[in-house]
Design a protein around this motif. Structure first.
Motif, PDB file in Angstrom:
ATOM      1  N   LEU A 172       0.817  -1.122   0.062  1.00  0.00           N
ATOM      2  CA  LEU A 172      -0.152   0.037   0.003  1.00  0.00           C
ATOM      3  C   LEU A 172       0.785   1.432   0.022  1.00  0.00           C
ATOM      4  N   THR A 173       2.094   1.186   0.610  1.00  0.00           N
ATOM      5  CA  THR A 173       2.993   2.272   0.712  1.00  0.00           C
ATOM      6  C   THR A 173       3.585   2.462  -0.773  1.00  0.00           C
ATOM      7  N   ASP A 174       3.733   1.452  -1.601  1.00  0.00           N
ATOM      8  CA  ASP A 174       4.191   1.728  -2.936  1.00  0.00           C
ATOM      9  C   ASP A 174       3.141   2.239  -3.741  1.00  0.00           C
ATOM     10  N   TRP A 175       1.744   1.836  -3.466  1.00  0.00           N
ATOM     11  CA  TRP A 175       0.828   2.344  -4.207  1.00  0.00           C
ATOM     12  C   TRP A 175       0.665   3.926  -3.914  1.00  0.00           C
ATOM     13  N   PHE A 176       0.822   4.188  -2.997  1.00  0.00           N
ATOM     14  CA  PHE A 176       0.699   5.641  -2.479  1.00  0.00           C
ATOM     15  C   PHE A 176       1.912   6.714  -3.223  1.00  0.00           C
ATOM     16  N   GLU A 177       3.081   5.996  -3.071  1.00  0.00           N
ATOM     17  CA  GLU A 177       4.396   6.542  -3.586  1.00  0.00           C
ATOM     18  C   GLU A 177       4.098   6.764  -5.006  1.00  0.00           C
ATOM     19  N   ASN A 178       3.704   5.937  -5.720  1.00  0.00           N
ATOM     20  CA  ASN A 178       3.678   5.961  -7.015  1.00  0.00           C
ATOM     21  C   ASN A 178       2.591   7.199  -7.766  1.00  0.00           C
ATOM     22  N   VAL A 179       1.686   7.096  -7.050  1.00  0.00           N
ATOM     23  CA  VAL A 179       0.637   8.080  -7.238  1.00  0.00           C
ATOM     24  C   VAL A 179       1.290   9.586  -6.736  1.00  0.00           C
ATOM     25  N   TYR A 180       1.587   9.582  -5.414  1.00  0.00           N
ATOM     26  CA  TYR A 180       2.414  10.848  -5.080  1.00  0.00           C
ATOM     27  C   TYR A 180       3.413  11.463  -5.532  1.00  0.00           C
ATOM     28  N   LEU A 181       4.477  10.483  -6.223  1.00  0.00           N
ATOM     29  CA  LEU A 181       5.337  10.875  -7.103  1.00  0.00           C
ATOM     30  C   LEU A 181       5.015  11.753  -8.466  1.00  0.00           C
ATOM     31  N   SER A 182       3.954  11.031  -9.133  1.00  0.00           N
ATOM     32  CA  SER A 182       3.370  11.356 -10.295  1.00  0.00           C
ATOM     33  C   SER A 182       2.758  12.819  -9.919  1.00  0.00           C
ATOM     34  N   GLN A 183       2.113  12.748  -9.256  1.00  0.00           N
ATOM     35  CA  GLN A 183       0.870  13.893  -8.891  1.00  0.00           C
ATOM     36  C   GLN A 183       1.347  15.073  -8.290  1.00  0.00           C
ATOM     37  N   ALA A 184       2.296  14.768  -7.399  1.00  0.00           N
ATOM     38  CA  ALA A 184       3.031  15.974  -6.413  1.00  0.00           C
ATOM     39  C   ALA A 184       4.171  16.487  -7.128  1.00  0.00           C
ATOM     40  N   GLY A 185       4.970  15.660  -7.733  1.00  0.00           N
ATOM     41  CA  GLY A 185       6.208  16.070  -8.219  1.00  0.00           C
ATOM     42  C   GLY A 185       7.519  15.359  -7.320  1.00  0.00           C
ATOM     43  N   PRO A 186       8.740  15.421  -8.111  1.00  0.00           N
ATOM     44  CA  PRO A 186       9.709  14.985  -7.311  1.00  0.00           C
ATOM     45  C   PRO A 186      10.139  15.590  -6.033  1.00  0.00           C
ATOM     46  N   GLU A 187      10.025  17.210  -6.154  1.00  0.00           N
ATOM     47  CA  GLU A 187      10.512  17.937  -5.158  1.00  0.00           C
ATOM     48  C   GLU A 187       9.850  17.851  -3.814  1.00  0.00           C
ATOM     49  N   LYS A 188       8.417  17.651  -3.797  1.00  0.00           N
ATOM     50  CA  LYS A 188       7.550  17.325  -2.859  1.00  0.00           C
ATOM     51  C   LYS A 188       7.874  16.105  -2.379  1.00  0.00           C
ATOM     52  N   TYR A 189       8.076  15.060  -3.287  1.00  0.00           N
ATOM     53  CA  TYR A 189       8.351  13.729  -2.964  1.00  0.00           C
ATOM     54  C   TYR A 189       9.200  13.486  -1.889  1.00  0.00           C
ATOM     55  N   ASP A 190      10.591  14.359  -2.443  1.00  0.00           N
ATOM     56  CA  ASP A 190      11.846  14.484  -1.471  1.00  0.00           C
ATOM     57  C   ASP A 190      11.539  15.105  -0.263  1.00  0.00           C
ATOM     58  N   ALA A 191      10.752  16.038  -0.326  1.00  0.00           N
ATOM     59  CA  ALA A 191      10.676  16.898   1.114  1.00  0.00           C
ATOM     60  C   ALA A 191       9.682  15.910   2.314  1.00  0.00           C
ATOM     61  N   LEU A 192       8.550  15.177   1.707  1.00  0.00           N
ATOM     62  CA  LEU A 192       7.839  14.279   2.217  1.00  0.00           C
ATOM     63  C   LEU A 192       8.839  13.321   2.820  1.00  0.00           C
ATOM     64  N   ALA A 193       9.792  12.574   2.116  1.00  0.00           N
ATOM     65  CA  ALA A 193      10.350  11.499   2.348  1.00  0.00           C
ATOM     66  C   ALA A 193      11.467  11.951   3.677  1.00  0.00           C
ATOM     67  N   ALA A 194      11.764  13.135   3.563  1.00  0.00           N
ATOM     68  CA  ALA A 194      12.747  13.729   4.585  1.00  0.00           C
ATOM     69  C   ALA A 194      12.075  14.252   5.584  1.00  0.00           C
ATOM     70  N   HIS A 195      10.702  14.278   5.613  1.00  0.00           N
ATOM     71  CA  HIS A 195       9.868  14.853   6.734  1.00  0.00           C
ATOM     72  C   HIS A 195       9.795  16.149   6.927  1.00  0.00           C
ATOM     73  N   LYS A 196      10.290  16.796   5.791  1.00  0.00           N
ATOM     74  CA  LYS A 196      10.527  18.464   5.704  1.00  0.00           C
ATOM     75  C   LYS A 196       9.117  18.883   5.099  1.00  0.00           C
ATOM     76  N   LEU A 197       8.116  18.289   4.686  1.00  0.00           N
ATOM     77  CA  LEU A 197       6.852  18.446   4.431  1.00  0.00           C
ATOM     78  C   LEU A 197       6.208  17.648   5.382  1.00  0.00           C
ATOM     79  N   LYS A 198       5.007  18.242   5.776  1.00  0.00           N
ATOM     80  CA  LYS A 198       4.154  17.449   6.796  1.00  0.00           C
ATOM     81  C   LYS A 198       3.047  16.663   5.995  1.00  0.00           C
ATOM     82  N   TRP A 199       2.698  15.367   6.612  1.00  0.00           N
ATOM     83  CA  TRP A 199       1.911  14.432   6.091  1.00  0.00           C
ATOM     84  C   TRP A 199       0.327  15.128   5.822  1.00  0.00           C
ATOM     85  N   THR A 200       0.231  16.221   6.542  1.00  0.00           N
ATOM     86  CA  THR A 200      -1.060  17.012   6.626  1.00  0.00           C
ATOM     87  C   THR A 200      -1.089  17.847   5.360  1.00  0.00           C
TER      88      THR A 200
END
Length: 441
Positions: free
Chosen positions: A203-231
């Protein structure tokens, strides 16, 4: 089944080649070639692999033996690499090399002072023959510790060509078309998707593919580092997008309840087993290994894949996982261990496992003809061709308490979301609370 998504069950697509028979702990093969500079030395390697993967990696170790004269001994750790390796270090019995399956664990080992930086030779090879992103994921605070030897392509949707042909459906290019195709497949008599909700990592893999395509790599990186909140609204949006699929009983084989009782191997069986229940299953390139080895499917004929489609006008995602070789600095044979890493960095080493099947290399210098079939060549070409747009599995970058532990953190919360996808904003808040706690720890 705890954590392995790069190494589940058998490998990808060993279609025509029998698996090797060298067992764990095998000694050197017959001499031939090389200067035998390491004769009389033994390199101990710890990693999660077992079964066919361990046998195929042993082929690589045997090739190293033939080249250098060093004996090798492989120790299977199971999924809990961090705990096993930590106990061996404390007991004065540290392995020389560890194959680390998660970026978060590599970071943990480095910050504890357990790792030896890569040699100049290994650094030079990695920087010349790998996309820079692999240096980034192998580095901690600017020091390169990890060599990514084995990779996984986790942006592949596997399908039954017969099921799609009977429904008159062609592989979709966008996420919206994916859902439309799913409805067409289900109208023809099969559910669209088999979902392995019992294993939270899928399920994390489902989410990650959707998120990377929809939000883009910069936000993906920020969320992965918890520099962007999950909210963040981007997370809520991705959960909403994923929830459209999860809550559509016509699309998910057996509905959400059955999905939550389906593990990864079971999800593959529902598409490629003797009694198909669905036309498609999303997961990484390793789906092919199960389809072929467990159910006799001919890859490229009875089982095929299309790239995870682009979401909301974004770029089609390429999410990867991988196993990084590191050298423990307190081991008995660190210099011999580093020689092994220098060998693993070469296309020569990658070609040994590529020929055996069940393997992808991020090494740009590996000739694609080394792979045994067209489907594996296609996944390898996609992975290498993505270059720096590849993003490592997000949950593998997180502290294990959040991104890698059964029954807690992201795994559990996404299972709860699959059970009831009606409140994406509430799920995002729960994810943020769990992430904040784990990253503080």
């Amino acid at each position: 089944m705890m954590r392995r998504r790069t190494t589940l069950l058998t490998g990808c697509t060993a279609l025509a080649l029998a698996l090797g028979t060298t067992a764990c702990g095998g000694g050197p093969v017959s001499a031939g070639g090389g200067d035998k500079a390491l004769s009389g030395r033994t390199v101990t390697v710890a990693g999660v692999w077992s079964g066919s993967e361990q046998k195929n990696f042993q082929k690589v170790l045997d090739a190293f033996t033939e080249k250098t004269g060093a004996k090798t001994r492989f120790v299977s750790t199971g999924d809990n690499v961090s705990t096993v390796v930590g106990s061996k270090i404390e007991g004065g019995n540290a392995p020389d090399v560890v194959m680390v399956p998660q970026v978060g664990v590599l970071n943990q080992f480095a910050r504890k002072g357990w790792l030896k930086p890569l040699s100049a030779t290994a650094r030079q090879t990695v920087r010349a023959d790998y996309a820079p992103v692999w240096t980034t994921y192998g580095s901690v605070d600017g020091t390169l510790y990890g060599l990514y030897f084995k990779a996984a392509h986790k942006s592949t949707v596997w399908y039954s060509p017969d099921a799609l042909a009977q429904a008159g459906v062609k592989p979709p290019k966008t996420y919206d078309d994916l859902l439309k195709a799913g409805h067409t497949v289900s109208d023809s008599g099969l559910a669209a998707f088999s979902v392995a909700g019992q294993d939270g990592w899928t399920l994390t893999d489902w989410f990650e593919n959707v998120y990377l395509s929809q939000a883009g790599p910069e936000k993906y990186d920020a969320l992965a580092a918890h520099k962007l909140k999950w909210t963040d609204p981007s997370v809520v949006r991705a959960l909403t997008t994923l929830g459209k699929l999860f809550k559509d009983e016509q699309l998910v084989a057996g509905g959400r309840k059955e999905a939550l009782n389906t593990d990864f191997p079971g999800s593959v069986e529902k598409v490629f087993g003797p009694k198909p229940e669905a036309g498609m299953v999303y997961e990484g390139d390793f789906v092919a290994g199960v389809a072929h080895d467990q159910y006799g499917r001919a890859i490229g004929k009875d089982a095929d894949f299309f790239p995870f489609p682009a979401v909301d006008g974004g770029t089609a995602p390429v999410v990867s996982g991988g196993d990084a070789a590191v050298v423990l600095k307190d081991a008995k044979n660190t210099d011999a261990g580093m020689k092994l890493l220098e060998y693993l960095a070469t296309p020569e080493a990658a070609a040994v496992w590529a020929k055996a099947g069940g393997f992808l290399s991020p090494n740009k210098k590996l000739d694609l003809t080394a792979y045994g079939d067209d489907v594996t060549r296609a996944t390898a070409k996609s992975l290498v061709g993505a270059g720096d747009s590849v993003r490592f599995d997000m949950s593998d970058q997180a502290p294990a308490a959040f991104g890698g532990t059964k029954g807690t953190g992201e795994w559990k919360l996404l299972q709860d979301f699959l059970r009831d996808p009606s409140d994406p904003k509430g799920t995002a808040a729960e994810l943020e609370a769990a992430a904040a706690k784990a990253y503080r720890g």
